[in-house]
Motif scaffolding. Structure first.
Motif, PDB file in Angstrom:
ATOM      1  N   ASP A 166       0.773  -1.130   0.091  1.00 58.44           N
ATOM      2  CA  ASP A 166       0.053   0.014  -0.107  1.00 58.44           C
ATOM      3  C   ASP A 166       0.929   1.356  -0.063  1.00 58.44           C
ATOM      4  O   ASP A 166       0.298   2.540   0.036  1.00 58.44           O
ATOM      5  N   GLY A 167       2.179   1.188  -0.020  1.00 56.27           N
ATOM      6  CA  GLY A 167       3.042   2.327  -0.124  1.00 56.27           C
ATOM      7  C   GLY A 167       3.360   2.800  -1.628  1.00 56.27           C
ATOM      8  O   GLY A 167       2.684   2.140  -2.386  1.00 56.27           O
ATOM      9  N   LEU A 168       3.935   3.859  -1.736  1.00 54.78           N
ATOM     10  CA  LEU A 168       4.176   4.302  -3.200  1.00 54.78           C
ATOM     11  C   LEU A 168       5.652   3.966  -3.468  1.00 54.78           C
ATOM     12  O   LEU A 168       6.459   4.318  -2.537  1.00 54.78           O
ATOM     13  N   VAL A 169       5.852   3.716  -4.794  1.00 55.72           N
ATOM     14  CA  VAL A 169       7.321   3.704  -5.037  1.00 55.72           C
ATOM     15  C   VAL A 169       7.367   4.450  -6.595  1.00 55.72           C
ATOM     16  O   VAL A 169       6.435   4.407  -7.513  1.00 55.72           O
ATOM     17  N   LEU A 211       3.131  -3.982  -8.680  1.00 61.41           N
ATOM     18  CA  LEU A 211       2.926  -2.609  -8.636  1.00 61.41           C
ATOM     19  C   LEU A 211       1.815  -2.322  -9.745  1.00 61.41           C
ATOM     20  O   LEU A 211       1.471  -2.891 -10.576  1.00 61.41           O
ATOM     21  N   GLU A 212       1.132  -1.506  -9.000  1.00 63.52           N
ATOM     22  CA  GLU A 212       0.033  -0.728 -10.029  1.00 63.52           C
ATOM     23  C   GLU A 212       0.100   0.717 -10.183  1.00 63.52           C
ATOM     24  O   GLU A 212       0.416   1.351  -9.214  1.00 63.52           O
ATOM     25  N   VAL A 213       0.047   1.098 -11.643  1.00 54.34           N
ATOM     26  CA  VAL A 213       0.354   2.372 -11.771  1.00 54.34           C
ATOM     27  C   VAL A 213      -0.658   3.364 -11.316  1.00 54.34           C
ATOM     28  O   VAL A 213      -1.809   3.182 -11.635  1.00 54.34           O
ATOM     29  N   GLY A 268       5.397  13.446 -15.680  1.00 55.88           N
ATOM     30  CA  GLY A 268       6.660  13.484 -16.658  1.00 55.88           C
ATOM     31  C   GLY A 268       7.019  12.191 -17.119  1.00 55.88           C
ATOM     32  O   GLY A 268       6.362  11.563 -17.695  1.00 55.88           O
ATOM     33  N   GLU A 269       8.405  12.074 -16.870  1.00 54.18           N
ATOM     34  CA  GLU A 269       9.073  10.738 -17.325  1.00 54.18           C
ATOM     35  C   GLU A 269       9.103   9.639 -16.308  1.00 54.18           C
ATOM     36  O   GLU A 269       9.524   8.596 -16.338  1.00 54.18           O
ATOM     37  N   ASP A 270       8.669  10.032 -14.992  1.00 51.20           N
ATOM     38  CA  ASP A 270       8.458   9.234 -13.893  1.00 51.20           C
ATOM     39  C   ASP A 270       6.870   8.555 -13.765  1.00 51.20           C
ATOM     40  O   ASP A 270       6.061   8.971 -14.310  1.00 51.20           O
ATOM     41  N   VAL A 271       7.054   7.316 -13.209  1.00 50.02           N
ATOM     42  CA  VAL A 271       5.825   6.477 -13.188  1.00 50.02           C
ATOM     43  C   VAL A 271       5.690   6.206 -11.688  1.00 50.02           C
ATOM     44  O   VAL A 271       6.477   5.338 -10.905  1.00 50.02           O
ATOM     45  N   VAL A 272       4.505   6.828 -11.039  1.00 44.04           N
ATOM     46  CA  VAL A 272       4.298   6.620  -9.556  1.00 44.04           C
ATOM     47  C   VAL A 272       3.411   5.512  -9.541  1.00 44.04           C
ATOM     48  O   VAL A 272       2.406   5.125 -10.278  1.00 44.04           O
ATOM     49  N   CYS A 273       3.973   4.236  -8.691  1.00 39.24           N
ATOM     50  CA  CYS A 273       3.116   3.118  -8.429  1.00 39.24           C
ATOM     51  C   CYS A 273       2.838   2.823  -6.965  1.00 39.24           C
ATOM     52  O   CYS A 273       3.442   3.239  -6.101  1.00 39.24           O
ATOM     53  N   VAL A 274       1.807   2.014  -6.885  1.00 48.57           N
ATOM     54  CA  VAL A 274       1.069   1.538  -5.626  1.00 48.57           C
ATOM     55  C   VAL A 274       1.756   0.147  -5.489  1.00 48.57           C
ATOM     56  O   VAL A 274       1.653  -0.667  -6.218  1.00 48.57           O
ATOM     57  N   ILE A 275       2.405  -0.041  -4.441  1.00 43.68           N
ATOM     58  CA  ILE A 275       3.020  -1.503  -4.068  1.00 43.68           C
ATOM     59  C   ILE A 275       1.970  -2.438  -3.467  1.00 43.68           C
ATOM     60  O   ILE A 275       1.125  -2.033  -2.628  1.00 43.68           O
ATOM     61  N   LYS A 276       1.575  -3.428  -4.216  1.00 46.65           N
ATOM     62  CA  LYS A 276       0.693  -4.418  -3.879  1.00 46.65           C
ATOM     63  C   LYS A 276       0.835  -5.533  -2.840  1.00 46.65           C
ATOM     64  O   LYS A 276       0.005  -6.288  -2.469  1.00 46.65           O
ATOM     65  N   PRO A 327      13.664   7.021 -15.050  1.00 49.94           N
ATOM     66  CA  PRO A 327      14.615   6.746 -16.051  1.00 49.94           C
ATOM     67  C   PRO A 327      15.943   7.299 -15.519  1.00 49.94           C
ATOM     68  O   PRO A 327      17.102   7.360 -16.436  1.00 49.94           O
ATOM     69  N   ASP A 328      16.040   8.184 -14.408  1.00 46.23           N
ATOM     70  CA  ASP A 328      17.161   8.977 -14.138  1.00 46.23           C
ATOM     71  C   ASP A 328      17.910   8.122 -13.492  1.00 46.23           C
ATOM     72  O   ASP A 328      17.939   7.527 -12.293  1.00 46.23           O
ATOM     73  N   LYS A 329      18.938   7.376 -14.223  1.00 46.03           N
ATOM     74  CA  LYS A 329      19.976   6.405 -13.783  1.00 46.03           C
ATOM     75  C   LYS A 329      21.063   7.092 -12.739  1.00 46.03           C
ATOM     76  O   LYS A 329      21.511   6.487 -11.969  1.00 46.03           O
ATOM     77  N   GLU A 330      21.069   8.384 -12.479  1.00 41.61           N
ATOM     78  CA  GLU A 330      21.704   8.770 -11.467  1.00 41.61           C
ATOM     79  C   GLU A 330      21.163   8.589  -9.982  1.00 41.61           C
ATOM     80  O   GLU A 330      22.008   8.742  -8.888  1.00 41.61           O
ATOM     81  N   GLN A 331      20.057   8.489  -9.856  1.00 46.25           N
ATOM     82  CA  GLN A 331      19.406   8.295  -8.551  1.00 46.25           C
ATOM     83  C   GLN A 331      19.916   6.872  -8.169  1.00 46.25           C
ATOM     84  O   GLN A 331      20.080   6.023  -8.674  1.00 46.25           O
ATOM     85  N   ASN A 332      19.941   6.777  -6.742  1.00 44.36           N
ATOM     86  CA  ASN A 332      20.160   5.584  -6.124  1.00 44.36           C
ATOM     87  C   ASN A 332      18.916   4.889  -5.580  1.00 44.36           C
ATOM     88  O   ASN A 332      17.960   5.445  -5.083  1.00 44.36           O
ATOM     89  N   ALA A 333      19.037   3.561  -5.756  1.00 43.09           N
ATOM     90  CA  ALA A 333      17.624   2.791  -5.623  1.00 43.09           C
ATOM     91  C   ALA A 333      17.312   2.742  -4.318  1.00 43.09           C
ATOM     92  O   ALA A 333      18.304   2.541  -3.093  1.00 43.09           O
ATOM     93  N   SER A 334      16.382   3.053  -3.972  1.00 48.34           N
ATOM     94  CA  SER A 334      15.624   3.032  -2.310  1.00 48.34           C
ATOM     95  C   SER A 334      14.213   2.500  -2.380  1.00 48.34           C
ATOM     96  O   SER A 334      13.541   2.190  -3.375  1.00 48.34           O
ATOM     97  N   SER A 335      13.655   2.627  -1.203  1.00 49.40           N
ATOM     98  CA  SER A 335      12.315   2.235  -0.962  1.00 49.40           C
ATOM     99  C   SER A 335      11.208   2.935  -1.615  1.00 49.40           C
ATOM    100  O   SER A 335      10.073   2.773  -1.829  1.00 49.40           O
TER     101      SER A 335
END
Length: 521
Positions: free
Chosen positions: A113-116, A165-167, A172-180, A120-128
């Motif tokens: 039920d959280g968001l992630v 994940l559900e969109v 913009g170029e980001d996709v916000v998803c709900v964690i199932k 496409p920004d590869k400079e970002q560090n992967a996180s929760s």
């Protein structure tokens, strides 16, 4: 050899199920493709895999560089030499595979039920909170409500190691998803699969072409596994590229069907490809679970009738970390055999699994048991009816050989061939590949090894490369000499015994001959 086998259509004495299986020189007629990786790349481990029944080694370029895979290949060559067992090489392309990049390799916990955010920004560090991906066009391809699956590469599908994940929205170029579901992603690389979404990336990428040219050509790969094949044109373009590379003009292309788009165009893809790989991992996400078995049965039937090898993947996922498969997995392997699969492809189970040799051995034993109740006679009649008349010359000879073998209850068919492709067996076939002398006007050489290795993915076909001195243009006396070697090989391996009948299919002059031999003491 098969006359005493039980058939599923006949009553089975239940006590007979408990009888111990007899060992055989050939672990199973169904072939096993093993993916080589961190836990299966040493010479000793590969030798164990070959002895257990692996006949095709898969090199997956979704991870690892050319130098890494080259060292693994050198170890494979050493293992082949020490075990004296043939093994073919398959290069698996990356294709339009979407990946989540986790440079820190730290575990990432995602809570239901959280968001992630997928960015496409590869400079970002992967996180929760944010996951960088290797594709700029995801935001244009998806819409709210679409489903996305993320898991460790070659994931097992476990709800604790992969996430649905559900969109929710596109920014913009980001996709916000709900964690199932709550899950922890571990490792440096995760596969991302957008269910039933068209991804605008080429099937054969520039990176794939570089790998094929720099690694595939010098190593003369036997098979190219074309990941994410979606159209027949994908296969045509790949073949055109291979044809320009000289030594790879003979390399067979296996179309890997991984999504609904490939399923939709299956018939036309089958016409163009040399074989089919049913990649059930991604297909199992694209298709409703209740439809997966139906596609498998239909696809394998079509491959069988077209006379093209079919390979099934993702059968014993839990053996990645366990010594025994689940009951469902064991049944799944057997059903793949009964459905007509030529080979079983092991991915994570051998690549990073704890028990690669035991997994190959277990799958081989299950295949062997399933083959005992596979109705070869019915399968043969279906194939003959499907092919119809008039048959081609080769089909007619093969049909006569198989019909004779069934009628006289032959233990084995021995087929002489220079192409390696003259036999499509419905029972064990020793394919004696006769070398053919050829020249490129600069030097003379013998063909044959390529063809022999390529039959290592066909069910029931066991190649034996004849001495180059006995080449395809040899006399009948020489052919009799080669036949004696083949018979001796069969006797030594326990496939042929005294008083067994053997059907031999060979050319004598310009004629093709099928003859029956009854062995003496």
């Amino acid at each position: 050899m098969h006359s005493s086998h039980l058939l599923l259509e006949e009553p089975i004495r239940m006590a007979s199920i408990l009888e111990s299986s007899k060992s055989s020189f050939f672990p199973a007629m169904t072939k096993i493709v093993g993916t080589l990786g961190p836990n299966s790349r040493s010479t000793e481990m590969i030798a164990g895999c070959l002895t257990a029944g692996m006949s095709v080694a898969r090199f997956d370029f979704s991870w690892g560089d050319a130098e890494y895979h080259q060292q693994t290949l050198e170890n494979l060559k050493a293992a082949i030499k020490s075990t004296r067992k043939l093994c073919a090489v398959m290069l698996d392309t990356v294709g339009p595979e979407l990946q989540v990049l986790n440079r820190s390799e730290q575990p990432i916990s995602l809570l239901q039920d959280g968001l992630v955010i997928l960015t496409p920004d590869k400079e970002q560090n992967a996180s929760s909170e944010i996951l960088p991906i290797n594709f700029d066009g995801l935001a244009k391809a998806v819409k709210p409500g679409d489903t996305i699956f993320v898991g460790q590469y070659l994931f097992t599908g476990s709800e604790t190691t992969s996430v649905w994940l559900e969109v929710s929205e596109v920014k913009g170029e980001d996709v916000v998803c709900v964690i199932k579901n709550t899950a922890t992603l571990a490792g440096s690389l995760f596969t991302l699969h957008a269910s039933q979404i068209r991804i605008e990336l080429p099937t054969l990428s520039e990176k794939d072409k570089e790998v094929i040219s720099a690694w595939g050509v010098p190593n003369k790969i036997d098979f190219l596994s074309l990941s994410y094949t979606r159209h027949a044109e994908d296969v045509r373009q790949a073949r055109e590229y291979l044809s320009k590379l000289g030594d790879l003009s003979q390399t067979q292309i296996f179309a890997k069907i991984e999504n609904v788009e490939g399923l939709t165009h299956f018939d036309e893809i089958l016409q163009e490809a040399d074989g089919i790989i049913l990649s059930r991992g991604n297909l199992g996400i694209d298709l409703p679970p209740e439809k997966v078995f139906l596609f498998q049965k239909a696809a394998l039937y079509k491959c069988n009738m077209a006379g093209k090898p079919a390979v099934v993947t993702r059968v014993v996922d839990t053996m990645t970390n366990n010594l025994r498969p689940t009951r469902a997995e064991a049944t799944d392997v057997a059903n793949a055999v009964l459905d007509g699969s030529d080979a079983i492809l092991l991915g994570a189970e051998t690549l990073r699994g704890i028990y690669p040799v035991e997994t190959i051995s277990t799958v081989g034993r299950i295949c062997c048991e399933a083959e005992k109740v596979f109705n070869q006679d019915v399968y043969f009649k279906k194939t003959v009816k499907y092919v119809g008349e008039p048959m081609t010359h080769l089909e007619s000879i093969a049909s006569s050989a198989v019909r004779a073998a069934i009628k006289v209850k032959a233990s084995v068919i021995i087929c002489f061939t220079s192409s390696g492709r003259a036999a499509r067996p419905t029972m064990p076939v020793i394919s004696v590949v006769i070398p053919r002398l050829k020249t490129n006007q600069l030097k003379w050489s013998f063909s044959g090894a390529f063809e022999a290795r390529q039959s290592l993915i066909v069910r029931g076909l066991f190649p034996m490369l004849a001495d180059p001195r006995h080449h395809a243009e040899s006399t009948s006396a020489t052919n009799e000499s080669v036949l004696k070697v083949a018979l001796d090989h069969g006797k030594a391996s326990g496939v042929i015994k005294s008083h067994d009948r053997v059907v031999v299919c060979q050319k004598v002059g310009d004629a093709s001959v099928v003859k029956i031999i009854e062995l003496e003491d």
